[in-house]
Design a protein around this motif. Structure first.
Motif, mmCIF file in Angstrom:
data_model
loop_
_atom_site.group_PDB
_atom_site.id
_atom_site.type_symbol
_atom_site.label_atom_id
_atom_site.label_comp_id
_atom_site.label_asym_id
_atom_site.label_seq_id
_atom_site.Cartn_x
_atom_site.Cartn_y
_atom_site.Cartn_z
ATOM 1 N N GLU A 1 11.404 -0.416 20.600
ATOM 2 C CA GLU A 1 10.685 0.798 20.225
ATOM 3 C C GLU A 1 9.254 0.441 19.815
ATOM 4 O O GLU A 1 8.917 -0.720 19.601
ATOM 5 C CB GLU A 1 11.414 1.487 19.076
ATOM 6 N N THR A 2 8.431 1.466 19.721
ATOM 7 C CA THR A 2 7.032 1.277 19.315
ATOM 8 C C THR A 2 6.928 1.495 17.805
ATOM 9 O O THR A 2 7.357 2.542 17.293
ATOM 10 C CB THR A 2 6.124 2.261 20.059
ATOM 11 N N HIS A 3 6.364 0.514 17.100
ATOM 12 C CA HIS A 3 6.253 0.594 15.638
ATOM 13 C C HIS A 3 4.869 0.130 15.200
ATOM 14 O O HIS A 3 4.210 -0.676 15.888
ATOM 15 C CB HIS A 3 7.320 -0.282 14.972
ATOM 16 N N GLU A 4 4.483 0.616 14.049
ATOM 17 C CA GLU A 4 3.227 0.183 13.446
ATOM 18 C C GLU A 4 3.441 -1.154 12.728
ATOM 19 O O GLU A 4 4.575 -1.577 12.472
ATOM 20 C CB GLU A 4 2.728 1.249 12.456
ATOM 21 N N ILE A 5 2.307 -1.778 12.376
ATOM 22 C CA ILE A 5 2.356 -3.057 11.659
ATOM 23 C C ILE A 5 3.076 -2.872 10.314
ATOM 24 O O ILE A 5 3.841 -3.753 9.872
ATOM 25 C CB ILE A 5 0.937 -3.602 11.438
ATOM 26 N N GLU A 6 2.888 -1.718 9.687
ATOM 27 C CA GLU A 6 3.532 -1.476 8.392
ATOM 28 C C GLU A 6 5.049 -1.507 8.523
ATOM 29 O O GLU A 6 5.756 -1.982 7.612
ATOM 30 C CB GLU A 6 3.092 -0.123 7.825
ATOM 31 N N ASP A 7 5.565 -1.011 9.659
ATOM 32 C CA ASP A 7 7.019 -1.058 9.875
ATOM 33 C C ASP A 7 7.503 -2.497 9.973
ATOM 34 O O ASP A 7 8.562 -2.850 9.439
ATOM 35 C CB ASP A 7 7.379 -0.288 11.147
ATOM 36 N N PHE A 8 6.739 -3.334 10.666
ATOM 37 C CA PHE A 8 7.105 -4.748 10.768
ATOM 38 C C PHE A 8 7.086 -5.410 9.389
ATOM 39 O O PHE A 8 7.981 -6.196 9.065
ATOM 40 C CB PHE A 8 6.140 -5.474 11.709
ATOM 41 N N VAL A 9 6.069 -5.091 8.593
ATOM 42 C CA VAL A 9 5.977 -5.685 7.250
ATOM 43 C C VAL A 9 7.195 -5.279 6.410
ATOM 44 O O VAL A 9 7.788 -6.109 5.707
ATOM 45 C CB VAL A 9 4.672 -5.243 6.570
ATOM 46 N N MET A 10 7.587 -4.016 6.518
ATOM 47 C CA MET A 10 8.725 -3.533 5.734
ATOM 48 C C MET A 10 10.015 -4.241 6.153
ATOM 49 O O MET A 10 10.797 -4.693 5.301
ATOM 50 C CB MET A 10 8.875 -2.020 5.926
#
Length: 990
Positions: A355-364
């Motif tokens: 899926e497509t995610h923002e950098i903040e999602d990866f950090v979380m």
């Protein structure tokens, strides 16, 4: 309830015993035994007194069914001589000779064992408890084995030799048992040493039993088990653990290493190790008398199969089982990490990355995984649980690694995205830089480069700057979580240098391209001027053709070539005109029209048509007049002459204002009109259908013999006077054409049948073939029969009428044979399975004989047809029609006889009217097989679905469609001789 003994009694008894005896630690067990014996005597005496008192009442004795009471043994004083004095003396003498337990050597052996080997154990549990605990399973096994071996060596190297030395030093106490000479019996010495062996075996057994009991006590320290209330509290288990068990991952579960089964086998083997090491200890006589051989010289010990051993092992097993609860329960602490073990976490990460995610999602997600990893790392690496100590280091490390791998995967994904994105951005910058730095080869490329430069500087670069912003955010993320390789660091540096570099490149390219544009506009003006001059030259060339009129053939040819050259130049000019307009459009200039070019193209057409047509007519008219007739095609010549005439007619109208070309057109038109008169003569002379008979007719009309040869031309025909009789000759030519067409049609039909073949297929598993897929042949036959009959009705068929009639007869014969053939095949296919049954042939012998004849005809015809499958050959065999007609006649008789036979059977058994012919024939073909009736019972009898058969095919009942079974009072035996299906069905009908 019996009153306990008063404490004062025990105190009075104790005062009668010296204090050293009471306080001696060695006599403490004996004191305890005496105390227990005194207490038992007290209670026994009281209970006996109570019973004696009760039994003094006669009524009570009667109630208890006690008739008499034993008398007390009288206390008497016996004085010698007594009757048993001799027996006593003999017994005493025998004891002196054979009771060896009172021998001084035995007492010395007892003292030796008590003083030096009393504390010896195969397993020294005190050392185990004082040593480093818990032990690894292999360490435990090694320690047990080592201690057992050490104890065995003490027995072999110290105990046995010391005992032997006692015998040597106290030789006088046992040597008198030895035989005095070779003739004396050795029974006494053997009994003596057998007694010694029994005594030492008892000491060895005592050692083994105490070792086993100590080992049990070693494990009994954890007899309460290790169950606990969750959450786990380490301080609850303070007693030293015995064994270490590792927790390891065996996907998708956590397992114990070693398993509890293996641990129990290890503990059980330690009991067996004690017993095994006690075996093989030699008797003392084997040391005293090394030359002894031939009988058992090994001390007895505990047998592993004894109940004593199994009881101790079972007792330990109970403790072991209680201590399995805790480790199993502790696994619940890892339940929350099951997704790391069964790959669910891996699958979740895979789904997340798709899926497509923002950098903040990866950090979380990364922080969440890191938190779980820290929780795992902070868990106990050593878990005390009574008997066991769980080593969770390997498990915790594995789970941490799995969690870290998930983080690494997420980070690596961003590293890859960063690398791919940065590479893509750099490539776009590089492509822009390379593109705007190109040198345009023409105006189109120049304009495209200017547009590309404008779009790149106004649109593309701003889009790339937004991508640079995203790349910067991603780089900040990677600086916190990843160690970038040197190549990625260089790529990042290159990426952030591009924005400034591209602006310098844009400026340089912009100056260069605008300079090129100015130069291109000046070149375009110059080319337009040169193009205008070129068109004026072409106009002068075309003007020269207005004055040209009649010329020689060579001059006509030159004029055509000049016109062709002019046409070619004008076409090139038109292309150049389009290029100039395109460049003007690219440079955003007003398009030039060059009206002179369109005027030239329009004015050139009539002159080109005039001279080209004139040239073609001059060449072809000579060929038509003097060329061999067999090479000419009258229809093509007539079409060409017509086209030339129409062209010249139009030109006379178009060039009416131009005198010289108009006169040329009129002259050529007149010549064409003259040649058109000879077209009927060409139609007759060049007709491919003209035969000798036609030329004979023409010769008779003309009055001279006319027969064209390879050199005969149109001029020769005109010299023969053909044109005078053209009206009479045209019908002959038309008839020849019609006859020729009919011949060609007949040849084509015959040619269509050359490769037309029948398709055959094997009938079941036999060698007999049958016809299949004959639709195409039947359609072709119908079509050709109609065509042939139509041709035979033509008035022009006479020359080939005999051949056409013969062809018609053949087609009709083949058609009739094919229809008869297919009819015979259909009936044969229906009857063949029926008359393959011996039962049917036996019941219909006449029809069976007739079918055998038909079968012979059929197989003979099919075998011949298969040899040559061409349709006109296979369907036209000798006497084929007669054989097929006879076969069809026989088949009709057979079917009639078959129908009569079936009608007779239906009348015999009316319920057969419910069955079709095929179903009835299936039953009749096997009249003695009762199972043939089963599928058709539903139609014959409304309430019966099937019959119930035994393995011996005996009918014992009937079954309805609802599975209801009705048993018969007596069995039906279909296998009995002369009992057919009709008999069985008649029974059910009745």
């Amino acid at each position: 309830m019996i009153a306990p003994e008063e404490d004062e009694v025990l105190a009075r008894i104790s005062r009668l015993i010296p204090d050293p005896l009471l306080t001696s630690p060695f006599l403490e067990p004996m004191v305890n035994v005496l105390l227990e014996e005194k207490e038992n005597d007290y209670y026994n005496s009281l209970m006996k007194s109570i019973v004696d008192y009760i039994l003094m009442d006669p009524v009570e004795r009667k109630r208890l069914f006690i008739d008499s009471i034993p008398r007390m043994f009288p206390q008497r004083t016996i004085r010698a001589p007594v009757p048993w004095h001799c027996v006593y003396r003999n017994t005493r003498r025998w004891n002196e000779e054979h009771l060896h337990t009172v021998n001084p050597v035995v007492l010395s052996l007892e003292d030796l064992w008590f003083s030096e080997f009393r504390d010896l154990r195969f397993v020294r549990t005190a050392e185990l408890l004082a040593g480093k605990l818990p032990l690894q399973p292999h360490e435990y096994q090694d320690v047990i084995r080592k201690q057992c071996m050490e104890a065995r060596q003490v027995l072999l190297d110290t105990w046995i030799p010391t005992c032997a030395q006692l015998f040597v030093s106290q030789r006088e106490h046992w040597v008198h048992f030895a035989p005095k000479s070779d003739y004396d019996s050795s029974r006494n010495i053997e009994e003596y040493f057998a007694s010694i062996a029994s005594f030492m075996s008892l000491q060895l057994r005592e050692l083994v039993i105490k070792s086993l009991e100590d080992l049990v006590s070693f494990f009994m320290t954890h007899k309460d088990g290790n169950d606990f209330e969750e959450p786990y509290q380490e301080m609850k288990f303070f007693i030293p653990q015995l064994l270490t068990i590792k927790l390891e991952v065996d996907e998708p579960i956590i397992v114990f290493s070693p398993t509890f089964d293996d641990c129990w086998k290890l503990i059980q083997s330690s009991f067996l190790e004690i017993v095994e090491n006690s075996k093989g200890i030699p008797k003392v006589e084997s040391v005293l008398f090394p030359e002894l051989k031939g009988y058992n010289l090994i001390l007895g010990t505990v047998n592993p199969e004894e109940t004593l051993v199994s009881d101790l092992v079972n007792k330990t097993l109970q403790v072991f089982q209680k201590n399995q609860v805790g480790p199993q329960k502790y696994l619940n602490a890892y339940k929350q990490y099951d997704d790391l073990l069964d790959n669910r976490a891996e699958q979740n990460i895979t789904a997340f990355l798709k899926e497509t995610h923002e950098i903040e999602d990866f950090v979380m997600v990364i922080n969440s995984i890191k938190k779980r990893r820290n929780e795992i790392a902070s868990m106990h690496i050593s878990v005390p649980l009574a008997m066991f100590c769980l080593d969770t280091m390997t498990l915790n490390y594995d789970l941490c690694e799995r969690a870290q791998n998930l983080n690494d995967r997420l980070i690596q994904f961003q590293v890859d995205v960063n690398r791919d994105t940065n590479t893509s951005i750099c490539n776009q910058y590089s492509h822009i830089a390379d593109k705007v730095s190109e040198i345009p080869a023409n105006t189109e490329e120049l304009v495209l480069l200017i547009e590309f430069l404008k779009k790149s500087s106004d649109v593309t670069v701003f889009r790339l700057r937004r991508q640079l912003k995203d790349a910067m955010e991603r780089l900040e993320f990677l600086m916190d979580y990843a160690d970038l390789p040197q190549e990625d660091i260089k790529l990042n540096s290159t990426l952030f240098l591009w924005p400034d570099q591209i602006e310098d490149i844009f400026e340089n390219s912009r100056n260069l391209l605008f300079s090129k544009r100015d130069q291109a506009e000046m070149d375009l003006i110059k080319r337009c001027s040169e193009f205008e001059s070129k068109l004026e030259g072409y106009s002068k060339e075309l003007e020269a053709f207005r004055k040209r009129e009649v010329m020689t053939t060579e001059e006509i040819k030159n004029n055509v070539e000049k016109l062709n050259e002019l046409s070619k130049n004008l076409e090139q000019a038109l292309v150049e005109f389009e290029l100039l307009n395109k460049e003007e459009e690219l440079l955003q200039k007003e398009k030039s029209t060059f009206p002179l070019l369109q005027t030239l193209l329009t004015n050139k057409v009539p002159y080109e048509q005039l001279w080209v047509t004139t040239h073609e007519f001059s060449i072809k008219s000579e060929e038509w007049m003097n060329g061999p007739l067999f090479l000419l095609n009258a229809e093509e010549i007539a079409e060409e002459i017509g086209n030339m005439w129409r062209t010249m007619y139009k030109l006379t109208k178009t060039l009416a204002d131009v005198p010289a070309p108009r006169r040329l057109a009129e002259n050529v038109k007149i010549k064409i009109d003259k040649l058109k008169q000879y077209i009927p003569i060409l139609n007759i002379s060049c007709n491919p259908g003209m035969k000798d008979r036609h030329w004979q007719q023409i010769s008779e009309i003309v009055g001279c013999k006319i027969k064209p040869t390879e050199t005969t031309c149109l001029a020769n025909m005109l010299e023969s006077g053909f044109s005078k009789f053209i009206d009479k000759l045209e019908p002959i030519g038309a008839a020849a054409s019609k006859e020729y067409s009919l011949e060609k049609n007949l040849e084509k039909m015959k040619l269509d049948w050359v490769n037309m073949t029948f398709n055959f297929a094997k009938y079941r598993d036999t060698d007999t073939s049958i016809l299949c897929a004959v639709d195409d042949i039947q359609l072709l036959l119908d079509d050709h029969v109609i065509k042939t009959q139509t041709m035979c009705g033509s008035p022009f068929i006479k020359p080939i009428e005999a051949e056409c009639r013969k062809w018609e007869e053949k087609l009709v014969r083949v058609q009739d044979i094919l229809d008869t053939w297919l009819k015979c095949q259909a009936t044969w296919l229906y009857l063949e399975p029926i008359f393959s049954s011996e039962d049917i042939i036996a019941q219909m012998p006449e029809e069976g004989r007739k079918f055998a004849i038909v079968d012979g005809y059929w197989k003979s015809l099919m075998s011949q047809a298969v040899k040559d499958a061409r349709a006109l050959v296979a369907a036209d065999q000798p006497r084929m029609a007669e054989k097929l007609q006879e076969a069809n006649s026989l088949l009709e008789d057979i079917q009639k006889g078959l129908n009569d036979y079936l009608e007779k059977k239906r009348l015999f058994f009316p319920r057969f009217f419910f069955l079709s012919n095929d179903e009835l024939l299936e039953i009749l073909s096997e009249t003695k097989d009762p199972l043939r009736v089963q599928p058709h019972l539903k139609k014959c009898f409304e309430g019966i679905a099937k019959l119930e058969f035994t393995d011996c095919l005996e009918i014992v009942g009937m079954i309805s469609s609802e599975k209801e079974t009705v048993p018969f009072k007596q069995k039906i035996y279909p296998a009995h001789a002369k009992v057919t299906i009709f008999t069985h069905l008649g029974f059910f009908s009745a």
